[in-house]
Design an enzyme around this catalytic site. Sequence first.
Site, short mmCIF file in Angstrom:
data_model
loop_
_atom_site.label_atom_id
_atom_site.label_comp_id
_atom_site.label_asym_id
_atom_site.label_seq_id
_atom_site.Cartn_x
_atom_site.Cartn_y
_atom_site.Cartn_z
N GLU A 31 121.85 48.50 46.90
CA GLU A 31 122.49 49.39 46.11
C GLU A 31 123.86 48.71 45.51
O GLU A 31 124.16 48.86 44.17
CB GLU A 31 123.09 50.53 46.72
CG GLU A 31 122.06 51.68 47.05
CD GLU A 31 121.15 51.13 48.15
OE1 GLU A 31 120.11 51.87 48.51
OE2 GLU A 31 121.48 50.37 48.91
N HIS A 82 122.19 60.82 56.47
CA HIS A 82 121.51 61.47 55.12
C HIS A 82 121.96 62.84 54.74
O HIS A 82 121.58 63.38 53.79
CB HIS A 82 120.33 61.13 55.38
CG HIS A 82 119.61 59.80 55.49
ND1 HIS A 82 119.94 59.34 56.49
CD2 HIS A 82 118.99 59.07 54.44
CE1 HIS A 82 119.17 57.81 56.44
NE2 HIS A 82 118.56 57.81 55.12
#
Length: 326
Positions: free
Chosen positions: A60, A129
């Site tokens: 990322e 998450h």
Amino acid sequence: MPVISYREALNQAMREEMERDPDVFIMGEEVGHYNGAYKVTQGLLQRFSERRVVDAPIAEMGFAGIGVGAAMVGLRPIIEFMTFNFSLVAIDQIINNAAKIYQMSGGQYHVPIVFRGPGGPAVQVASQHSQALESFYAHVPGLKVAMPSTALDAKGLLKTAIRDDNPVVFIEGETLYNTTWEVPEGELLIPLGQADVKRTGNDITLIAWSKMVWTCLDAARALADDGIDCEVVDIRSLRPLDVDTLAGSVRKTGRCVIVEIGWPVAGFGAEVAYQIQRQCMDSLDAPIERVTSDDVPMPYAKNLEDEVQPQVKDVVAAVRRALYLD
């Protein structure tokens, strides 16, 4: 008017903007051959080729940085994070580069980039998450932050974000992709910084964004059975924030409940509460109530996960407190 899903609305927005402007491209994990982890980019690779729909490795920081550089030289990247939890790996690029380059370059470089993907809790994906990170990004000058709750807002806000010359953090509701809404065909632009009244009412104002708008609408319907008339205001754009619409609603009703999926400490709802009391002190008939997730990492067990997050019953209880009914 066509009824389409939140997922389809996002796909439409990106396809239309890529057809309109050859400088727009998409980069992220599994956005191409896999059609996106949530199938939001379905069909775009076949339409626009690998040159403009770029499958990135699990890195990322790297592909967010490539996007920032591409934006600096005139392209308009859409950087997809498989989940906004993974944006934490790229937060240096988002906050220290994308948000600051325009100011640090004395206005020589615009950074027209959109960082988008699903955020907030899903269903049993555990604590790493399930985070609502919007308050992190809304805290940063130089970034704009949008969080649509409906397919209509998803399409209109994303098209506006792609055309903006500034970096936009665009967080989609992870559990909203299958929800449907009426979306007009053709051009649809919704300005950033413009809240929306999703339900009119006179007794109390419920303020929310993303998934919590739906929780507030459900709570409003339940409270209507008891004769309580709730107005539901969807912030939609956290930065810039439409304080005028929020304050106008609270001046009308005299009471306010703010509902967010994030944690209570330094949550974005605290900023909203400050702005409301600053603008509406003379109109408030009760203290502002906040409903948030519990101040704990998200459990995995479904019953505990539900208990941690705001539910309709929690919003109803807050409304009753604000109305001095309990």
